[in-house]
Design a protein around this motif. Structure first.
Motif, mmCIF file in Angstrom:
data_model
loop_
_atom_site.group_PDB
_atom_site.id
_atom_site.type_symbol
_atom_site.label_atom_id
_atom_site.label_comp_id
_atom_site.label_asym_id
_atom_site.label_seq_id
_atom_site.Cartn_x
_atom_site.Cartn_y
_atom_site.Cartn_z
ATOM 1 N N ASP A 21 1.572 -5.317 -12.859
ATOM 2 C CA ASP A 21 0.508 -4.340 -13.096
ATOM 3 C C ASP A 21 0.941 -3.263 -14.081
ATOM 4 O O ASP A 21 0.249 -2.266 -14.258
ATOM 5 N N GLY A 22 2.129 -3.431 -14.650
ATOM 6 C CA GLY A 22 2.633 -2.450 -15.611
ATOM 7 C C GLY A 22 3.474 -1.353 -14.994
ATOM 8 O O GLY A 22 3.860 -0.414 -15.658
ATOM 9 N N GLY A 23 3.762 -1.461 -13.712
ATOM 10 C CA GLY A 23 4.550 -0.431 -13.043
ATOM 11 C C GLY A 23 3.717 0.801 -12.745
ATOM 12 O O GLY A 23 2.531 0.856 -13.050
ATOM 13 N N GLY A 24 4.356 1.759 -12.107
ATOM 14 C CA GLY A 24 3.655 2.979 -11.739
ATOM 15 C C GLY A 24 4.315 4.195 -12.346
ATOM 16 O O GLY A 24 5.337 4.085 -13.019
ATOM 17 N N PRO A 25 3.757 5.378 -12.100
ATOM 18 C CA PRO A 25 4.314 6.604 -12.676
ATOM 19 C C PRO A 25 5.702 6.948 -12.130
ATOM 20 O O PRO A 25 6.468 7.646 -12.795
ATOM 21 N N ASN A 26 6.030 6.454 -10.940
ATOM 22 C CA ASN A 26 7.329 6.800 -10.352
ATOM 23 C C ASN A 26 8.356 5.682 -10.413
ATOM 24 O O ASN A 26 9.550 5.954 -10.350
ATOM 25 N N ASP A 27 7.915 4.448 -10.522
ATOM 26 C CA ASP A 27 8.866 3.341 -10.602
ATOM 27 C C ASP A 27 8.122 2.021 -10.683
ATOM 28 O O ASP A 27 6.889 1.984 -10.675
ATOM 29 N N ILE A 28 8.896 0.960 -10.764
ATOM 30 C CA ILE A 28 8.348 -0.390 -10.860
ATOM 31 C C ILE A 28 8.806 -1.183 -9.646
ATOM 32 O O ILE A 28 9.994 -1.213 -9.327
ATOM 33 N N LEU A 29 7.871 -1.807 -8.978
ATOM 34 C CA LEU A 29 8.178 -2.633 -7.815
ATOM 35 C C LEU A 29 8.346 -4.081 -8.264
ATOM 36 O O LEU A 29 7.479 -4.624 -8.938
ATOM 37 N N LYS A 55 0.834 -1.203 0.000
ATOM 38 C CA LYS A 55 0.000 0.000 0.000
ATOM 39 C C LYS A 55 0.868 1.252 0.000
ATOM 40 O O LYS A 55 0.615 2.202 -0.742
ATOM 41 N N TRP A 56 1.926 1.258 0.823
ATOM 42 C CA TRP A 56 2.823 2.412 0.893
ATOM 43 C C TRP A 56 3.480 2.649 -0.461
ATOM 44 O O TRP A 56 3.522 3.778 -0.952
ATOM 45 N N TYR A 57 4.007 1.589 -1.078
ATOM 46 C CA TYR A 57 4.630 1.737 -2.394
ATOM 47 C C TYR A 57 3.624 2.293 -3.405
ATOM 48 O O TYR A 57 3.943 3.172 -4.203
ATOM 49 N N SER A 58 2.402 1.781 -3.368
ATOM 50 C CA SER A 58 1.364 2.240 -4.286
ATOM 51 C C SER A 58 1.102 3.733 -4.087
ATOM 52 O O SER A 58 0.969 4.483 -5.062
ATOM 53 N N GLN A 59 1.047 4.187 -2.847
ATOM 54 C CA GLN A 59 0.834 5.608 -2.562
ATOM 55 C C GLN A 59 1.983 6.470 -3.072
ATOM 56 O O GLN A 59 1.797 7.650 -3.354
ATOM 57 N N GLN A 60 3.170 5.865 -3.201
ATOM 58 C CA GLN A 60 4.338 6.583 -3.710
ATOM 59 C C GLN A 60 4.420 6.535 -5.236
ATOM 60 O O GLN A 60 5.349 7.067 -5.830
ATOM 61 N N GLY A 61 3.467 5.857 -5.872
ATOM 62 C CA GLY A 61 3.479 5.740 -7.332
ATOM 63 C C GLY A 61 4.394 4.649 -7.834
ATOM 64 O O GLY A 61 4.839 4.665 -8.981
#
Length: 84
Positions: A28-36, A16-22
């Motif tokens: 899931d295709g990664g996020g706007p700030n990075d890929i976990l 959840k914390w990582y998701s809030q950080q983008g």
């Protein structure tokens, strides 16, 4: 370990914390700030799969065969005549 309730709860809080950080999971295709990304050795070490994951995330050009680190050789320091 993820079947341990305390560990599973901590893991969900981290996600959840990582998701809030983008930072979103690779699947899931990664996020706007990075890929976990994460790996698991739950069913043994799967180096080919881990290498494939790294190639998907950071690109094949950045992945190379692991080589042993060269041994570091240093010259011996001269003795200090003032030290016993």
């Amino acid at each position: 370990m993820r079947d341990t309730p305390e560990y599973a709860a901590r893991w969900q809080r981290r996600l959840k914390w990582y998701s809030q950080q983008g930072v979103l999971p690779e699947e899931d295709g990664g996020g706007p700030n990075d890929i976990l990304v994460w790996t698991s050795d739950e069913h043994g070490v799967d180096e080919p799969e881990w290498r494939a994951l790294a190639q998907r995330v950071i690109g094949a050009a950045a992945i190379r065969q692991a080589r042993p680190a060269p041994s570091k050789k240093t010259a011996a320091r001269p003795r200090n005549p003032e030290r016993p």
